[in-house]
Design a protein around this motif. Structure first.
Motif, PDB file in Angstrom:
ATOM      1  N   GLU A  13      -1.478 -31.408 -30.890  1.00  0.00           N
ATOM      2  CA  GLU A  13      -0.405 -30.483 -31.261  1.00  0.00           C
ATOM      3  C   GLU A  13      -0.959 -29.106 -31.613  1.00  0.00           C
ATOM      4  O   GLU A  13      -0.355 -28.083 -31.277  1.00  0.00           O
ATOM      5  CB  GLU A  13       0.409 -31.054 -32.416  1.00  0.00           C
ATOM      6  CG  GLU A  13       1.290 -32.211 -31.989  1.00  0.00           C
ATOM      7  CD  GLU A  13       2.020 -32.896 -33.137  1.00  0.00           C
ATOM      8  OE1 GLU A  13       1.779 -32.534 -34.310  1.00  0.00           O
ATOM      9  OE2 GLU A  13       2.830 -33.800 -32.851  1.00  0.00           O
ATOM     10  N   ALA A  14      -2.102 -29.052 -32.266  1.00  0.00           N
ATOM     11  CA  ALA A  14      -2.711 -27.759 -32.621  1.00  0.00           C
ATOM     12  C   ALA A  14      -3.094 -26.982 -31.371  1.00  0.00           C
ATOM     13  O   ALA A  14      -2.821 -25.779 -31.276  1.00  0.00           O
ATOM     14  CB  ALA A  14      -3.931 -27.972 -33.508  1.00  0.00           C
ATOM     15  N   VAL A  15      -3.707 -27.641 -30.401  1.00  0.00           N
ATOM     16  CA  VAL A  15      -4.080 -26.965 -29.148  1.00  0.00           C
ATOM     17  C   VAL A  15      -2.834 -26.421 -28.457  1.00  0.00           C
ATOM     18  O   VAL A  15      -2.821 -25.282 -27.982  1.00  0.00           O
ATOM     19  CB  VAL A  15      -4.857 -27.918 -28.204  1.00  0.00           C
ATOM     20  CG1 VAL A  15      -5.054 -27.290 -26.833  1.00  0.00           C
ATOM     21  CG2 VAL A  15      -6.202 -28.299 -28.818  1.00  0.00           C
ATOM     22  N   ASN A  16      -1.775 -27.209 -28.432  1.00  0.00           N
ATOM     23  CA  ASN A  16      -0.536 -26.775 -27.777  1.00  0.00           C
ATOM     24  C   ASN A  16       0.166 -25.659 -28.534  1.00  0.00           C
ATOM     25  O   ASN A  16       0.754 -24.771 -27.926  1.00  0.00           O
ATOM     26  CB  ASN A  16       0.397 -27.962 -27.574  1.00  0.00           C
ATOM     27  CG  ASN A  16       0.007 -28.774 -26.367  1.00  0.00           C
ATOM     28  OD1 ASN A  16       0.267 -28.388 -25.244  1.00  0.00           O
ATOM     29  ND2 ASN A  16      -0.678 -29.875 -26.591  1.00  0.00           N
ATOM     30  N   GLN A  17       0.109 -25.682 -29.853  1.00  0.00           N
ATOM     31  CA  GLN A  17       0.770 -24.643 -30.649  1.00  0.00           C
ATOM     32  C   GLN A  17       0.019 -23.323 -30.606  1.00  0.00           C
ATOM     33  O   GLN A  17       0.630 -22.257 -30.665  1.00  0.00           O
ATOM     34  CB  GLN A  17       0.935 -25.121 -32.094  1.00  0.00           C
ATOM     35  CG  GLN A  17       1.984 -26.189 -32.238  1.00  0.00           C
ATOM     36  CD  GLN A  17       2.000 -26.828 -33.620  1.00  0.00           C
ATOM     37  OE1 GLN A  17       1.207 -26.484 -34.492  1.00  0.00           O
ATOM     38  NE2 GLN A  17       2.897 -27.786 -33.813  1.00  0.00           N
ATOM     39  N   LEU A  18      -1.308 -23.376 -30.503  1.00  0.00           N
ATOM     40  CA  LEU A  18      -2.106 -22.150 -30.475  1.00  0.00           C
ATOM     41  C   LEU A  18      -1.955 -21.399 -29.148  1.00  0.00           C
ATOM     42  O   LEU A  18      -2.204 -20.203 -29.075  1.00  0.00           O
ATOM     43  CB  LEU A  18      -3.576 -22.458 -30.778  1.00  0.00           C
ATOM     44  CG  LEU A  18      -3.822 -22.918 -32.215  1.00  0.00           C
ATOM     45  CD1 LEU A  18      -5.223 -23.505 -32.359  1.00  0.00           C
ATOM     46  CD2 LEU A  18      -3.622 -21.768 -33.194  1.00  0.00           C
ATOM     47  N   VAL A  27      -9.363 -24.828 -33.620  1.00  0.00           N
ATOM     48  CA  VAL A  27      -8.487 -25.992 -33.751  1.00  0.00           C
ATOM     49  C   VAL A  27      -8.693 -26.625 -35.130  1.00  0.00           C
ATOM     50  O   VAL A  27      -7.724 -26.966 -35.814  1.00  0.00           O
ATOM     51  CB  VAL A  27      -8.744 -27.016 -32.628  1.00  0.00           C
ATOM     52  CG1 VAL A  27      -7.909 -28.280 -32.835  1.00  0.00           C
ATOM     53  CG2 VAL A  27      -8.451 -26.400 -31.264  1.00  0.00           C
ATOM     54  N   TYR A  28      -9.950 -26.767 -35.522  1.00  0.00           N
ATOM     55  CA  TYR A  28     -10.260 -27.334 -36.843  1.00  0.00           C
ATOM     56  C   TYR A  28      -9.583 -26.528 -37.949  1.00  0.00           C
ATOM     57  O   TYR A  28      -8.949 -27.097 -38.837  1.00  0.00           O
ATOM     58  CB  TYR A  28     -11.777 -27.382 -37.041  1.00  0.00           C
ATOM     59  CG  TYR A  28     -12.189 -27.746 -38.445  1.00  0.00           C
ATOM     60  CD1 TYR A  28     -12.008 -29.042 -38.932  1.00  0.00           C
ATOM     61  CD2 TYR A  28     -12.753 -26.804 -39.283  1.00  0.00           C
ATOM     62  CE1 TYR A  28     -12.376 -29.382 -40.229  1.00  0.00           C
ATOM     63  CE2 TYR A  28     -13.126 -27.131 -40.584  1.00  0.00           C
ATOM     64  CZ  TYR A  28     -12.939 -28.411 -41.049  1.00  0.00           C
ATOM     65  OH  TYR A  28     -13.309 -28.741 -42.332  1.00  0.00           O
ATOM     66  N   ASP A  29      -9.708 -25.210 -37.906  1.00  0.00           N
ATOM     67  CA  ASP A  29      -9.096 -24.358 -38.926  1.00  0.00           C
ATOM     68  C   ASP A  29      -7.580 -24.536 -38.973  1.00  0.00           C
ATOM     69  O   ASP A  29      -6.979 -24.590 -40.051  1.00  0.00           O
ATOM     70  CB  ASP A  29      -9.440 -22.886 -38.685  1.00  0.00           C
ATOM     71  CG  ASP A  29     -10.908 -22.571 -38.945  1.00  0.00           C
ATOM     72  OD1 ASP A  29     -11.598 -23.374 -39.622  1.00  0.00           O
ATOM     73  OD2 ASP A  29     -11.372 -21.526 -38.451  1.00  0.00           O
ATOM     74  N   ALA A  30      -6.946 -24.647 -37.799  1.00  0.00           N
ATOM     75  CA  ALA A  30      -5.492 -24.812 -37.734  1.00  0.00           C
ATOM     76  C   ALA A  30      -5.056 -26.153 -38.308  1.00  0.00           C
ATOM     77  O   ALA A  30      -4.086 -26.232 -39.069  1.00  0.00           O
ATOM     78  CB  ALA A  30      -5.015 -24.671 -36.287  1.00  0.00           C
ATOM     79  N   ILE A  38      -9.105 -33.619 -43.125  1.00  0.00           N
ATOM     80  CA  ILE A  38      -9.651 -33.904 -41.793  1.00  0.00           C
ATOM     81  C   ILE A  38     -11.046 -33.294 -41.676  1.00  0.00           C
ATOM     82  O   ILE A  38     -11.311 -32.207 -42.184  1.00  0.00           O
ATOM     83  CB  ILE A  38      -8.713 -33.407 -40.663  1.00  0.00           C
ATOM     84  CG1 ILE A  38      -9.088 -34.068 -39.340  1.00  0.00           C
ATOM     85  CG2 ILE A  38      -8.731 -31.879 -40.561  1.00  0.00           C
ATOM     86  CD1 ILE A  38      -7.998 -34.019 -38.296  1.00  0.00           C
ATOM     87  N   SER A  39     -11.934 -34.000 -41.021  1.00  0.00           N
ATOM     88  CA  SER A  39     -13.304 -33.506 -40.877  1.00  0.00           C
ATOM     89  C   SER A  39     -13.474 -32.769 -39.550  1.00  0.00           C
ATOM     90  O   SER A  39     -12.737 -33.002 -38.589  1.00  0.00           O
ATOM     91  CB  SER A  39     -14.302 -34.662 -40.958  1.00  0.00           C
ATOM     92  OG  SER A  39     -14.261 -35.432 -39.769  1.00  0.00           O
ATOM     93  N   ARG A  40     -14.464 -31.907 -39.539  1.00  0.00           N
ATOM     94  CA  ARG A  40     -14.805 -31.159 -38.320  1.00  0.00           C
ATOM     95  C   ARG A  40     -15.187 -32.136 -37.201  1.00  0.00           C
ATOM     96  O   ARG A  40     -14.789 -31.970 -36.054  1.00  0.00           O
ATOM     97  CB  ARG A  40     -15.950 -30.197 -38.628  1.00  0.00           C
ATOM     98  CG  ARG A  40     -16.229 -29.193 -37.543  1.00  0.00           C
ATOM     99  CD  ARG A  40     -17.345 -28.231 -37.941  1.00  0.00           C
ATOM    100  NE  ARG A  40     -17.047 -27.492 -39.163  1.00  0.00           N
ATOM    101  CZ  ARG A  40     -16.391 -26.331 -39.206  1.00  0.00           C
ATOM    102  NH1 ARG A  40     -15.967 -25.770 -38.100  1.00  0.00           N
ATOM    103  NH2 ARG A  40     -16.170 -25.718 -40.359  1.00  0.00           N
ATOM    104  N   GLY A  41     -15.945 -33.163 -37.539  1.00  0.00           N
ATOM    105  CA  GLY A  41     -16.358 -34.158 -36.549  1.00  0.00           C
ATOM    106  C   GLY A  41     -15.183 -34.877 -35.914  1.00  0.00           C
ATOM    107  O   GLY A  41     -15.189 -35.153 -34.713  1.00  0.00           O
ATOM    108  N   THR A  42     -14.168 -35.167 -36.709  1.00  0.00           N
ATOM    109  CA  THR A  42     -12.959 -35.824 -36.193  1.00  0.00           C
ATOM    110  C   THR A  42     -12.252 -34.925 -35.185  1.00  0.00           C
ATOM    111  O   THR A  42     -11.819 -35.379 -34.126  1.00  0.00           O
ATOM    112  CB  THR A  42     -12.004 -36.193 -37.349  1.00  0.00           C
ATOM    113  OG1 THR A  42     -12.666 -37.135 -38.191  1.00  0.00           O
ATOM    114  CG2 THR A  42     -10.702 -36.778 -36.842  1.00  0.00           C
TER     115      THR A  42
END
Length: 125
Positions: A13-18, A27-30, A38-42
């Protein structure tokens, strides 16, 4: 078949919203804004799984961070030499172009990517 996790849904959803060619860090920041645990690795792992599954497209950038594109159809990109942003290029993608190569080195081709480069309108000013 792997099950779809909540984390994977959040990343997708973050990739699609950005709606741009985002880095994993973007994506991690969003996602972290709404889900601070949520972790960066996840996020990284789920981006790679989503691209492997064809839900998003991974755009490899020579000398830079990979980008993730919400548009999955085959298409080309242009990278601004000044700001580094990636944009779609409106040109027909030619399937099978690699079949026209005189294969003198014995490669088994699986596809191709073309990255154009130049200055975006903002940086050209």
């Amino acid at each position: 078949m792997k099950r779809k996790t909540i984390q994977q849904t959040l990343v997708f959803e973050a990739v699609n919203q950005l709606k741009s060619h985002v880095t994993a860090d973007e994506v991690y920041d969003a996602v972290k804004k709404e889900h601070p645990s949520i972790s960066r690795g996840t996020v990284y792992r789920n981006l790679n799984q989503l691209s492997e599954n064809g839900a998003i497209q991974k755009v490899e950038v020579l000398g830079g961070a990979d980008r993730f594109d919400f548009q999955c159809h085959k298409h080309h990109h242009v990278r601004c030499l000044k700001c580094g942003k990636i944009f779609d290029v409106d040109i027909e993608y030619v399937d099978g172009l690699e079949n026209n190569i005189r294969n003198t080195r014995g490669f088994e081709f699986s596809g191709y990517d073309i990255m154009f480069k130049g200055l975006c309108p903002k940086c050209a000013k």
